[in-house]
Scaffold this active site. Structure first.
Site: not given
Ligand code: AP5
Length: 214
Positions: A13, A88, A172, A161, A127
């Site tokens: 994402k 979410r 997660r 992170r 990552r």
């Molecule tokens: P990346 O693009 O970083 O993946 P992502 O989907 O953005 O993963 P996140 O870990 O950021 O998602 P998340 O939803 O758990 O975290 P968030 O920060 O929102 O890709 C990952 C890696 O893979 C990278 O190194 C990339 O290079 C590689 N990659 C990508 N695509 C690839 C491909 N096609 N092939 C090969 N490699 C690839 O949330 C964190 C925390 O915040 C949550 O756990 C929660 O506690 C809180 N939070 C955030 N939003 C909310 C909400 N709306 N409600 C409640 N709590 C929330």
């Protein structure tokens, strides 16, 4: 243009949102990044949020909805935005519908990146990002052209992170299947959902997204 990108942790994402924001001149709004900024500020709220994030659980709907509702009103969102990590939960999706309709706005696309859990653990634990400009890299899939130097800004400091350990990623993923997967159905029933293969390589996923967005 207003987009929602859905998908489990590691589905891509953030990677894809950063690419799309440049192509379409719209803003990436990552609730995870907003929460991490709060944690870095050292505030009382930030300390509470850090505990929840480090456990791989979701922060309260109330806090997140308030945060996003205020954010999309700002001037830099006028041209549109990509919601990365929001909504979410079903209450968050319902609240988004309400907030957008009050502002006479609507979503143009809701796109799900489908991905396998085990591969996501590998993606996330490998990552890291540039401390200076935030550019994202991966130990195996996306290394800088010159080892140890950021391609974008030349920075040499990188960060991982706190919630990117294998144990937290598994929590997660559980939270995703229990609390977030139902909103895939929510948008599907409204006829708004498009799903693409998030296991394809990064350029291929970008290509598919652009085909949908137009
Ligand atoms: P990346 O693009 O970083 O993946 P992502 O989907 O953005 O993963 P996140 O870990 O950021 O998602 P998340 O939803 O758990 O975290 P968030 O920060 O929102 O890709 C990952 C890696 O893979 C990278 O190194 C990339 O290079 C590689 N990659 C990508 N695509 C690839 C491909 N096609 N092939 C090969 N490699 C690839 O949330 C964190 C925390 O915040 C949550 O756990 C929660 O506690 C809180 N939070 C955030 N939003 C909310 C909400 N709306 N409600 C409640 N709590 C929330």
């Amino acid at each position: 243009m207003r987009l929602v990108l859905l998908g489990p942790p590691g589905a891509g994402k953030g990677t894809q949102s950063r690419r799309l924001q440049n192509t379409y001149n719209i803003l990436q709004l990552s609730t995870g990044d907003m929460l991490r900024a709060e944690v870095s500020s050292g505030s009382e709220l930030g300390r509470k949020v850090a505990e929840i994030m480090d456990a791989g659980k979701l922060v309260s709907d109330e806090l997140i909805i308030k945060m996003i509702s205020r954010r999309i009103e700002l001037d830099d969102c006028k041209n549109g935005f990509i919601l990365d990590g929001f909504p979410r939960t079903t209450p968050q999706a319902e609240a988004l519908d309400k907030v957008l309709s009050e502002k006479n706005m609507r979503l143009d696309h809701v796109i799900e990146l489908m991905a396998d859990d085990e591969a996501m653990v590998k993606r996330i634990t490998g990552r890291y990002s540039c401390t200076n400009c935030g550019a994202g890299y991966h130990d195996a899939y996306q290394q800088p052209n010159n080892a140890g130097t950021c391609d974008k800004c030349g920075g040499t400091d990188f960060i991982r992170r706190a919630d990117d350990t294998a144990e937290t990623v598994r929590s997660r993923l559980l939270a995703y299947h229990k609390q977030t997967a139902p909103i895939v159905t929510y948008y599907g029933e409204k006829g708004m959902l498009k799903s693409i293969d998030g296991m394809a390589d990064i350029d291929e996923v970008t290509k598919k997204l652009k085909e949908i967005i137009g």
